[in-house]
Write an enzyme that holds these catalytic residues in place. Structure first.
Site, PDB file in Angstrom:
ATOM      1  N   HIS A   1       0.834  -1.212   0.000  1.00  0.00           N
ATOM      2  CA  HIS A   1       0.000   0.000   0.000  1.00  0.00           C
ATOM      3  C   HIS A   1       0.867   1.260   0.000  1.00  0.00           C
ATOM      4  O   HIS A   1       0.517   2.280   0.580  1.00  0.00           O
ATOM      5  CB  HIS A   1      -0.976   0.000   1.184  1.00  0.00           C
TER       6      HIS A   1
ATOM      7  N   GLY B   1      -3.832 -12.114  -3.804  1.00  0.00           N
ATOM      8  CA  GLY B   1      -2.718 -11.178  -3.574  1.00  0.00           C
ATOM      9  C   GLY B   1      -1.500 -11.499  -4.401  1.00  0.00           C
ATOM     10  O   GLY B   1      -0.383 -11.071  -4.080  1.00  0.00           O
TER      11      GLY B   1
ATOM     12  N   SER C   1      -3.034 -11.874 -10.063  1.00  0.00           N
ATOM     13  CA  SER C   1      -3.628 -12.602 -11.191  1.00  0.00           C
ATOM     14  C   SER C   1      -4.177 -11.593 -12.210  1.00  0.00           C
ATOM     15  O   SER C   1      -4.126 -11.850 -13.418  1.00  0.00           O
ATOM     16  CB  SER C   1      -4.722 -13.553 -10.706  1.00  0.00           C
ATOM     17  N   SER C   2      -4.670 -10.451 -11.757  1.00  0.00           N
ATOM     18  CA  SER C   2      -5.253  -9.460 -12.695  1.00  0.00           C
ATOM     19  C   SER C   2      -4.183  -8.836 -13.584  1.00  0.00           C
ATOM     20  O   SER C   2      -4.341  -8.780 -14.804  1.00  0.00           O
ATOM     21  CB  SER C   2      -5.958  -8.320 -11.959  1.00  0.00           C
TER      22      SER C   2
ATOM     23  N   ASP D   1       1.929  -3.817  -9.548  1.00  0.00           N
ATOM     24  CA  ASP D   1       1.693  -5.163 -10.092  1.00  0.00           C
ATOM     25  C   ASP D   1       2.045  -5.214 -11.572  1.00  0.00           C
ATOM     26  O   ASP D   1       2.780  -6.099 -12.028  1.00  0.00           O
ATOM     27  CB  ASP D   1       0.220  -5.565  -9.909  1.00  0.00           C
TER      28      ASP D   1
ATOM     29  N   TYR E   1     -10.257  -1.767  -0.658  1.00  0.00           N
ATOM     30  CA  TYR E   1      -9.038  -1.213  -1.259  1.00  0.00           C
ATOM     31  C   TYR E   1      -9.227   0.261  -1.627  1.00  0.00           C
ATOM     32  O   TYR E   1      -8.412   1.113  -1.268  1.00  0.00           O
ATOM     33  CB  TYR E   1      -8.650  -2.039  -2.496  1.00  0.00           C
TER      34      TYR E   1
END
Ligand code: GLA
Length: 380
Positions: free
Chosen positions: A28, A117, A120-121, A165, A214
């Protein structure tokens, strides 16, 4: 990204893949313009792609057992978002950047647990982006592609995610961790030492980012910046606020925003310290930073959950584990243990046995191996 060419008569089928990622530390912090320390995960999203001569993108998801199709000229995202939104987003954002996209038949499958976490996206977005670029014989620099995919997720899946990510999946290097400055986008790489085992354990609690908290955390961080800016206009992001100043402004911030801000600034310090610990191959120090990160995520940022906290305790009680923390957005998903490589098997068996009692089934546990970097292209 690995491209495998399969020729069948005159049809050219290409296969593309992109890894997941684990964030060693720096949770974060990316959307606060801070630092992160991810490494790629040796699990992949694979996309098999055939070009079409119309404007239709047809996608079959092997994981969901579903097929969806849409016209690239008429993209109507689902609300609430579903898996196809991520793909529509990538198509729309590539076109927004003037990259020509043609129709395609795509088959997607992924080994990466969803909502755990492990990104995957971002892996899906990058694998799709490479497939569409590959069949159209177009190229986009890795860093730019990461931004395109981040925009796709923000605009089409409704997640105000940071850049970590996508950047990690696009620009990661095999067997290395990347210290990424999310403000300047400068990165430094460090080898994962041979004596370090990174053990990923799924808590069995899945999160769903758009429905989760989130976005409220990103809002809270923005609200803290706004309050601080009233007195200190030079503060553009939480990254700019020294911990002393945050302590001094505790009353002004109120307990919630104060705690959120404290997590972010202390986590940025821990991330830099963790990078230096990796350089020195000091895995005990790395472990203690990981433990401090978990405490901060649990107590100040409030993104852990009882199952993860229990899992962290179980893992930390194993001899040879130097620290464990939740990874990713939180609210469930996976934990990461920093462990002595020579005793990995013993640790995994012990965690499996003890966490099975909590989960009432066997947990998914994965010991990280060096992952193929997203931008490497090979023809097999
Ligand atoms: C999700 C987001 C990232 C990052 C992490 C938390 O994975 O996609 O951008 O904010 O949560 O560190």
């Amino acid at each position: 990204m690995v491209k495998i060419l399969i020729t069948n008569k005159n049809i050219l089928t290409s296969v593309f893949q992109a890894p997941g990622r684990i964030n060693i530390i720096g949770e974060h912090t990316d959307y606060n313009e801070g630092l992160v320390l991810p490494t790629n995960l040796d699990l992949y999203t694979k996309v098999t792609a055939n070009a079409r001569d119309d404007d239709i993108i047809q996608v079959t998801s092997s994981n969901f057992g579903q097929t969806e199709s849409f016209s690239i000229n008429q993209i109507a995202p689902n609300n609430p978002p579903t898996w196809i939104n991520y793909i529509q987003g990538v198509v729309a954002e590539l076109r927004e950047n003037n990259i020509p996209i043609t129709g395609a038949d795509l088959v997607v499958s992924s080994d990466i647990p969803i909502g755990a976490g492990l990104s995957s996206s971002a892996s899906l977005e990058l694998a799709i982006a490479h497939a569409l670029l590959g069949i159209g014989k177009n190229k986009v620099a890795a860093q730019k592609l990461a931004q395109i995919c981040q925009n796709a997720e923000t605009k089409y899946a409704g997640v105000n995610c940071g850049i970590m990510d996508q950047h990690s999946v696009a620009c990661g290097r095999k067997g290395q961790a990347m210290l990424l400055d999310c403000r300047t986008m400068e990165s430094k790489y460090v080898e994962i030492p041979a004596n370090l085992s990174l053990i990923v354990i799924d808590s069995g609690v899945t999160h769903n980012l758009p429905d989760g908290e989130y976005n409220s955390r990103t809002d809270e961080c923005r609200a803290a910046v706004k309050l601080l800016q009233a007195t200190y206009p030079a503060i553009q992001a939480l990254r700019d606020a020294p911990i002393k100043l945050i302590d001094q402004e505790k009353d002004q911030l109120g307990i919630i925003l104060y705690s959120r801000a404290r997590h972010v600034v202390t986590e940025i310090e821990r991330t830099v310290a963790a990078f230096n610990a990796l350089i020195k191959k000091d895995i005990r120090l790395l472990g203690s930073l990981i433990s401090a990160s978990h405490a901060s995520l649990r107590d100040d940022f409030d993104v852990s959950c009882p199952e993860i906290d229990q899992l962290v305790q179980i893992a930390d009680s194993c001899s040879g584990v130097y620290g464990t923390r939740m990874i990713g957005a939180g609210f469930g998903g996976c934990a990461l243990s920093i462990a002595e490589a020579s005793v990995t098997k013993k640790i995994v068996d012990q965690i499996r046995e003890n966490y099975s009692k909590v989960l009432e089934s066997e947990p998914w546990i994965h010991v990280l191996k060096p992952a193929t970097p997203a931008m490497e292209v090979r023809h097999l």
